[in-house]
Scaffold this active site. Sequence first.
Site, mmCIF file in Angstrom:
data_model
loop_
_atom_site.group_PDB
_atom_site.id
_atom_site.type_symbol
_atom_site.label_atom_id
_atom_site.label_comp_id
_atom_site.label_asym_id
_atom_site.label_seq_id
_atom_site.Cartn_x
_atom_site.Cartn_y
_atom_site.Cartn_z
ATOM 1 N N SER A 129 0.752 -1.052 -0.123
ATOM 2 C CA SER A 129 -0.143 0.253 0.034
ATOM 3 C C SER A 129 0.826 1.119 -0.080
ATOM 4 C CB SER A 129 -0.842 0.036 1.298
ATOM 5 O OG SER A 129 -1.535 1.445 1.329
ATOM 6 N N TYR A 142 -1.769 -0.274 10.353
ATOM 7 C CA TYR A 142 -1.957 -0.701 8.966
ATOM 8 C C TYR A 142 -0.752 -0.555 8.115
ATOM 9 C CZ TYR A 142 -3.505 -1.153 4.150
ATOM 10 O OH TYR A 142 -3.790 -1.511 2.718
#
Length: 233
Positions: A129, A142
């Site tokens: 990501s 995350y």
Amino acid sequence: MDKVALITGGARGIGRAIVEDLGRDHKIAFTWLNSAPNLDALDGDVLAIRSDLTQQDQPTRVIDQVIAQFGRLDVIVNNAGLVRPTPKEAFNLQDHKDILDLNLLAPMALLTAALPHLQAGASIVNISSMNATLPPRDAATYGASKAALNLWTRAMAKELGPQGIRVNAIAPGAINIPEAPRSDDLTELFVKDTALGRVGVPEDIAKVVRFLASDEAGFITGEVLGVTGGYRL
């Protein structure tokens, strides 16, 4: 002989787009947990495996099923992931563990289970990501899990390179998932910060997975490729 690809989290979103793209010329296995897949729309030889990859025995069970069905494994796409708020004002240990278990430890466990079956020419593609380098507000764990995944990608590329096994990652930018679209206001904010003037779609990521998994990328390993449309340039 058709190559065999395993995609985790392949029932919807980016994972589903990868399954459909690679399914054009690969035999496909994919995992799912909460979103039951629609198999009617998939062509070719497809194996859908319901599995919670955070459970210790599951990665080995998944690999065993793939080998039993297809006899080989050439491509692993670690797409399954978990995004959950982890605000600094309230520490919930289980939330942090759940994120790390799926985003980081599950790919590690799958590789360990798969190694005896991977031959020279095999490829591993991890879905990371942009939040690995652009920390998300109230979701730092995350971002940290994806940053750790990036480092692990490079480490495995170094360790597996002598065996002819390549390991790369893709860091998507803002991708609108049909099953869970962003609001118009949030989409507009991302578009304003993206050089190409649009958010991505799952197929944008699937095309890059296809390239990294192919022989055309045979001299690419240890890379984290941003597929962001020029976000925050």
